[in-house]
Enzyme design. Sequence first.
Site, mmCIF file in Angstrom:
data_model
loop_
_atom_site.group_PDB
_atom_site.id
_atom_site.type_symbol
_atom_site.label_atom_id
_atom_site.label_comp_id
_atom_site.label_asym_id
_atom_site.label_seq_id
_atom_site.Cartn_x
_atom_site.Cartn_y
_atom_site.Cartn_z
ATOM 1 N N HIS A 149 0.765 -1.447 0.077
ATOM 2 C CA HIS A 149 -0.126 0.047 0.171
ATOM 3 C C HIS A 149 0.789 1.327 0.012
ATOM 4 C CE1 HIS A 149 -2.954 2.932 1.666
ATOM 5 N NE2 HIS A 149 -3.929 1.928 1.520
ATOM 6 N N ASP A 222 2.988 -4.378 8.036
ATOM 7 C CA ASP A 222 1.827 -3.601 7.789
ATOM 8 C C ASP A 222 0.381 -4.560 7.974
ATOM 9 O OD1 ASP A 222 -0.481 -2.525 7.005
ATOM 10 O OD2 ASP A 222 0.313 -1.377 4.784
ATOM 11 N N LYS A 248 -10.488 -0.494 10.483
ATOM 12 C CA LYS A 248 -10.631 -1.671 9.579
ATOM 13 C C LYS A 248 -10.976 -2.819 10.571
ATOM 14 C CE LYS A 248 -7.539 -0.083 6.278
ATOM 15 N NZ LYS A 248 -7.980 0.422 4.740
ATOM 16 N N CYS A 385 -4.850 2.337 -3.871
ATOM 17 C CA CYS A 385 -3.611 3.086 -3.137
ATOM 18 C C CYS A 385 -2.387 1.784 -3.205
ATOM 19 C CB CYS A 385 -3.686 3.264 -1.733
ATOM 20 S SG CYS A 385 -4.866 4.436 -1.287
HETATM 21 N N1 PMP Z 1 -1.975 -0.774 4.599
HETATM 22 C C1 PMP Z 1 -2.947 -1.300 4.103
HETATM 23 C C2 PMP Z 1 -2.696 -2.610 3.606
HETATM 24 C C3 PMP Z 1 -4.211 -0.836 4.084
HETATM 25 O O1 PMP Z 1 -4.962 -1.482 3.452
HETATM 26 C C4 PMP Z 1 -4.595 0.517 4.319
HETATM 27 C C5 PMP Z 1 -5.722 1.037 4.196
HETATM 28 N N2 PMP Z 1 -6.460 0.886 2.956
HETATM 29 C C6 PMP Z 1 -3.420 1.044 4.918
HETATM 30 C C7 PMP Z 1 -2.210 0.501 5.047
HETATM 31 C C8 PMP Z 1 -3.618 2.706 5.517
HETATM 32 O O2 PMP Z 1 -4.597 2.507 6.465
HETATM 33 P P1 PMP Z 1 -5.063 3.961 7.173
HETATM 34 O O3 PMP Z 1 -5.723 4.777 6.079
HETATM 35 O O4 PMP Z 1 -6.218 3.475 7.978
HETATM 36 O O5 PMP Z 1 -4.144 4.537 8.077
#
Ligand code: PMP
Length: 427
Positions: A149, A222, A248, A385
């Site tokens: 990400h 992560d 999440k 992303c």
């Molecule tokens: N890492 C992963 C694998 C994610 O799916 C996400 C959220 N889509 C993030 C990091 C970032 O999370 P947040 O926007 O809640 O900080």
Amino acid sequence: MDATNTPPPQGEVAARSADRGGLFHTPSAELRSPAPPRGELLSVRDQFPALGDWHYLDSAATAQKPQAVIDAITNAYAHDYATVHRGVYERSASMTDAYERARAASSKLIGGEPGELVFTRGATEAINLVARVLPKEGRNRVLLSQLEHHSNIVPWQLAGYEVDVVPLTPDGQIDLDAAEQMLTEEHRIVGFAHVSNVLGSILDAKRAADIAHSKGALLLLDGCQAVPRLNVNIVTFDADFYAFSAHKLYGPTGIGCLWGRAELLDQMPPWQGGGAMIEKVTFEDSTYLDPPARFEAGTPHIVGAVGLHAAVNWVENVGIDAIHAHERALIAETRDALRSISGVTVYGPDESAGIVSFNVDGVHPHDTATILDDAGVAVRAGHHCAQPLMRWLGVEATARASFAAQSDSSDIAALVEGIEQVKRVFA
Ligand code: PMP
């Protein structure tokens, strides 16, 4: 914007799939692991007041909230609210207690100790924190993977690291053999997604840690997509840092967690200054509290922590293993259903966690998602992303269906019916 709205030319996706040595091909039935028995499915949908008959398949973006979490947040504001760590009056003391109990529960969920868990705004901020203040000790390289990400790429670039990228296996998992070859003593840290937010690929976290440590590097996982879906234990994994977001995990937005090994957090200087992180302040100099307070400048997301605690309790009551088995059954059903529709390309490994990406040949995923929305089905469409991963897949974007404890077969049936409608519109 997630991606442009230009549909890929008809057949392009399928052509690329052939080049990928079988990545997008349907494996024969005998190669697929059997779906768990349907008796293992959970039945918690009626605990989610925002759902009704809406087919919400975007839990990987953010999870819907069970009533227990909503009630905990409401009660905290309606009855218990006060600041933390500073007030001498009783309600502030009990709010402080609730905030610290939330910390302990969030850390315990992943096998950690209370003092090792820093509250952040989310996984993004957690990774930024490590990238910014982890002493580099003369090593200026970070090893990431092709499926990360953006929040596990850009912070390292901003912090001046040289980035090396581990390729993926043909079915979309981080290639740990390649990681082993690529790692050098110049790497300070390895940063991998525990579960891919696009493909659902599950990392062998212990092996990743062993590889990182073999060259004296650290491992940051992560865990954004893993904590809501898998039994996570940082001790078993031997990880050094673990990042996740409350929203999440059926909890509120605006709060997340960085778990870090105590001796590493101790070595890290503060990254933001302000109230609640200091010991003594003069105009000449200031001294700082020990972790985790050192990294929590300012008034924190007090009620967010209470909501996160309620979410942790909710997940523990339902059982993370039960959630995992439930999602595994739904994913197997979804993959089978999507593969039986001609002209649908399904990405990622069969053994994936709660997330499946797909494309309808010749149709931009934004169009797919829009038609699905008309049918009451919410899926995400775009690059998620993860632009480097899209490049590897050879597409601009995908549609993504992601599941959670409340998802059920009616969601899959609606998804399939919606995709048939997409095909009729673009026929
Ligand atoms: N890492 C992963 C694998 C994610 O799916 C996400 C959220 N889509 C993030 C990091 C970032 O999370 P947040 O926007 O809640 O900080």
